[in-house]
Design a protein around this motif. Structure first.
Motif, PDB file in Angstrom:
ATOM      1  N   TYR A 113       0.833  -1.201   0.000  1.00 42.79           N
ATOM      2  CA  TYR A 113       0.000   0.000   0.000  1.00 42.79           C
ATOM      3  C   TYR A 113       0.870   1.255   0.000  1.00 42.79           C
ATOM      4  O   TYR A 113       2.011   1.245   0.471  1.00 42.79           O
ATOM      5  CB  TYR A 113      -0.912   0.025   1.229  1.00 42.79           C
ATOM      6  CG  TYR A 113      -2.117  -0.885   1.129  1.00 42.79           C
ATOM      7  CD1 TYR A 113      -3.259  -0.482   0.450  1.00 42.79           C
ATOM      8  CD2 TYR A 113      -2.109  -2.141   1.720  1.00 42.79           C
ATOM      9  CE1 TYR A 113      -4.365  -1.313   0.367  1.00 42.79           C
ATOM     10  CE2 TYR A 113      -3.209  -2.979   1.641  1.00 42.79           C
ATOM     11  CZ  TYR A 113      -4.338  -2.549   0.953  1.00 42.79           C
ATOM     12  OH  TYR A 113      -5.425  -3.373   0.858  1.00 42.79           O
ATOM     13  N   PHE A 114       0.281   2.330  -0.525  1.00 43.76           N
ATOM     14  CA  PHE A 114       0.894   3.663  -0.463  1.00 43.76           C
ATOM     15  C   PHE A 114      -0.003   4.557   0.387  1.00 43.76           C
ATOM     16  O   PHE A 114      -1.231   4.425   0.371  1.00 43.76           O
ATOM     17  CB  PHE A 114       1.028   4.277  -1.857  1.00 43.76           C
ATOM     18  CG  PHE A 114       1.877   3.483  -2.804  1.00 43.76           C
ATOM     19  CD1 PHE A 114       3.254   3.672  -2.854  1.00 43.76           C
ATOM     20  CD2 PHE A 114       1.311   2.547  -3.658  1.00 43.76           C
ATOM     21  CE1 PHE A 114       4.042   2.940  -3.728  1.00 43.76           C
ATOM     22  CE2 PHE A 114       2.078   1.813  -4.536  1.00 43.76           C
ATOM     23  CZ  PHE A 114       3.445   2.003  -4.573  1.00 43.76           C
ATOM     24  N   ALA A 115       0.632   5.473   1.114  1.00 39.47           N
ATOM     25  CA  ALA A 115      -0.106   6.498   1.860  1.00 39.47           C
ATOM     26  C   ALA A 115       0.732   7.768   1.828  1.00 39.47           C
ATOM     27  O   ALA A 115       1.916   7.741   1.438  1.00 39.47           O
ATOM     28  CB  ALA A 115      -0.370   6.046   3.292  1.00 39.47           C
ATOM     29  N   PHE A 116       0.132   8.879   2.242  1.00 38.86           N
ATOM     30  CA  PHE A 116       0.850  10.154   2.238  1.00 38.86           C
ATOM     31  C   PHE A 116       1.137  10.592   3.671  1.00 38.86           C
ATOM     32  O   PHE A 116       0.345  10.375   4.585  1.00 38.86           O
ATOM     33  CB  PHE A 116       0.033  11.223   1.512  1.00 38.86           C
ATOM     34  CG  PHE A 116      -0.066  10.972   0.035  1.00 38.86           C
ATOM     35  CD1 PHE A 116       0.996  11.248  -0.806  1.00 38.86           C
ATOM     36  CD2 PHE A 116      -1.215  10.424  -0.508  1.00 38.86           C
ATOM     37  CE1 PHE A 116       0.928  10.994  -2.160  1.00 38.86           C
ATOM     38  CE2 PHE A 116      -1.305  10.168  -1.857  1.00 38.86           C
ATOM     39  CZ  PHE A 116      -0.232  10.457  -2.689  1.00 38.86           C
ATOM     40  N   GLU A 117       2.295  11.199   3.830  1.00 42.27           N
ATOM     41  CA  GLU A 117       2.708  11.671   5.148  1.00 42.27           C
ATOM     42  C   GLU A 117       1.716  12.700   5.694  1.00 42.27           C
ATOM     43  O   GLU A 117       1.187  13.522   4.947  1.00 42.27           O
ATOM     44  CB  GLU A 117       4.086  12.338   5.056  1.00 42.27           C
ATOM     45  CG  GLU A 117       5.200  11.431   4.588  1.00 42.27           C
ATOM     46  CD  GLU A 117       6.481  12.211   4.330  1.00 42.27           C
ATOM     47  OE1 GLU A 117       6.380  13.438   4.109  1.00 42.27           O
ATOM     48  OE2 GLU A 117       7.564  11.621   4.350  1.00 42.27           O
TER      49      GLU A 117
END
Length: 564
Positions: free
Chosen positions: A154-158
């Motif tokens: 998965y990718f997420a944003f800071e």
């Protein structure tokens, strides 16, 4: 005796009620102990001719830990969390290529790569640090897309919350207390249905038509010039694949060129003796499959009337150099004419244009540039792009790095001027003359606000074709825009060729729980158990007396004793 049994039963019922209440409270505390909830975007899952690629799972329910790990550590039930700034690409590559087991992988990206980031590109281009960041992200994406990964990625944003969680995880790992069922820590949970194959992938092509002016009594077919751009994208995370430059910039340029020529063609006195065909095509990442099907669907007379086609691809960079990619040799009369027309205008705008010749192989199904589909149909065509080299399959079609800050609206405006002026000089017979038809400040000037607004829309709209329904609002918006600027619009729906298979479940929510260790759970259970025993004893003594309490634990007499 009956009264005693009844009183004892009341005591037991009271105790059972207390026990049930305690367990309900404990359960509620556990359910509400989520540290934060984060939007996450799953790595694409797809097959090519039955060969699996991408992330093959979607559910997560493991403890989180950060890098590095001790050699030989069992990570099959651990979610590896890594901030992009701390990314060790070599280590990630080793885990993937050596097929080491992980419970999951979560990659935290900088906020500047979020589609919600509305910053424009700097006028003087990207800094060295920005270029390095972009190159690492491109390499990471290439690695992930080309691998078969048997765990969720998965990718997420800071943001402040997830950053605080990551710092806490790093601190515990540094103290030699990595999160496990024994030690506690943070638990990452993504609850979603397992990915399912998409039944079919639809490609939607949109065609706009501006008819030229025929002389009275002229029955001959007017020549046609086609302006084409592929609008769909492909990237590691379909829900983030907005492709601001590749090929949002090309789509915006086509729409503005259509708007400019609609002004000219609305007046019979300024209508040219060329038909203009505008094509917004789908399937670009898949060998321009949509362009191929669109060309085959065109009426043969129309196809034969096309003088040449200009395909627009990735023209939003501030760099003052563009490349005209061709399949026919540059010495070809038609190619030479098109190149000279573009070069004359480019010199006035201070832009350098080079020619890149790549011969096509008809027996090879691989199509690197959109104009190659025209060449296969024996139509003269070129691709105008800032890219000097043909991208590989599924590359440079709107990856994670290709966000709004990468594109400079001024560069798109410049590219629109370049194409529109060269077309106008060809249509009206002004080749080689320093005449500005779309002069700044005039009623026919390029509109920077129009360009910027469409760039913003494209930069927040994921456009991976298999996940884009026929009646998606974005497709309807493109259709309406062409209807506003052309005389006739046709929409074509085709199925993507069968070698590609895609899976759903592209976006979800990650629940992060701060959980206690098993030792704490045991201690809590012991305390609760002791408390309940004391409470039980207290209630029995106060209601029935000490003798009844002792009687509850006394061994009942055997049947023989009862008979005696």
């Amino acid at each position: 005796m009956a009264g005693g049994r009844k009183g004892g039963q009341e005591v037991l019922d009271s105790v059972y009620s207390v026990i049930a209440l305690v367990f309900i409270l404990v359960a509620c505390v556990e359910l509400c102990d989520a540290a934060t909830v984060v939007d996450v975007y799953r790595l694409i899952q797809y097959d090519i001719s039955g060969v699996p690629y991408g992330s093959r799972l979607s559910n997560l329910n493991h403890h989180a830990s950060s890098f590095p790990f001790s050699p030989g550590t069992d990570l099959s039930r651990t979610v590896f969390v890594v901030n992009f700034r701390d990314l060790n690409l070599t280590s990630i590559q080793e885990y993937i290529t050596e097929k080491r087991q992980l419970g999951g992988l979560l990659l935290l990206l900088p906020q500047k790569f979020s589609p919600s980031n509305r910053e424009d590109a700097e006028e003087d281009g990207q800094t060295h640090e920005q270029e390095q960041t972009r190159d690492v992200l491109i390499e990471l994406e290439h690695l992930l897309i080309g691998a078969n990964i048997p765990y969720p990625v998965y990718f997420a944003f800071e943001d402040d919350k997830i950053d605080a969680v990551l710092e806490d995880i790093k601190r515990n790992d540094a103290l030699g207390q990595p999160a496990t069922a024994t030690t506690g820590g943070y638990k990452f949970v993504v609850s979603t249905s397992e990915p399912k194959k998409l039944a079919s992938s639809t490609l939607t092509n949109i065609q706009g038509w501006l008819p030229g002016l025929k002389a009275a009594g002229d029955t001959n077919q007017l020549p046609t010039i086609a302006i084409v751009a592929s609008y769909d994208t492909f990237g590691a995370a379909p829900a983030l694949s907005v492709g601001s430059d590749s090929n949002g910039s090309g789509v915006v340029a086509l729409l503005e060129i259509a708007r400019l020529f609609s002004r000219l063609y609305s007046n019979p006195k300024t209508r040219g003796k060329y038909n203009l065909l505008f094509g917004l095509t789908s399937g670009g990442p898949y060998n321009y499959n949509g362009t191929q099907k669109w060309l085959r669907s065109l009426d043969q007379r129309l196809r034969e009337s096309i003088d040449y086609a200009i395909c627009l691809n990735s023209i939003g960079s501030i760099d003052s150099e563009l490349f005209m990619h061709v399949s026919k040799p540059p010495e070809n009369a038609f190619i030479k004419q098109v190149f000279e027309g573009i070069s004359d205008v480019a010199a006035d705008l201070g832009v350098k244009v080079g020619v890149k010749h790549k011969k096509i192989n008809i027996s090879n199904s691989r199509v690197a540039w959109e104009h190659e589909q025209f060449s296969r149909a024996r139509i003269t065509a070129v691709t105008l792009s800032e890219l000097s080299v043909a991208p590989g399959l599924l590359e440079s079609f709107g990856g994670l790095h290709d966000q709004r800050p990468l594109v400079n609206p001024a560069a798109v405006v410049r590219s629109v001027k370049l194409v529109a002026e060269s077309l106008a000089r060809h249509i009206y017979g002004h080749q080689g003359k320093n005449i500005q038809i779309f002069k700044d400040g005039s009623s026919l000037a390029v509109n920077p606000s129009y360009v910027a607004s469409w760039l913003d829309l494209l930069s927040r709209t994921p456009r991976v074709a298999p996940f884009l329904p026929k009646n998606d609002p974005f497709i309807l918006a493109l259709k309406k825009e062409l209807e506003d600027h052309t005389a006739e619009v046709n929409v074509q729906h085709e199925l993507l060729d069968g070698i590609f298979t895609f899976y759903d479940s592209t976006k979800s929510q990650l629940n992060i729980y701060q959980v206690a260790s098993v030792t704490f759970d045991l201690l809590l259970s012991l305390v609760l158990g002791s408390y309940l025993i004391l409470l039980f004893c207290f209630l029995v003594i106060t209601t029935r007396g000490l003798d009844d309490l002792i009687g509850l634990f006394r061994r009942p007499p055997s049947r023989k004793m009862k008979s005696v």
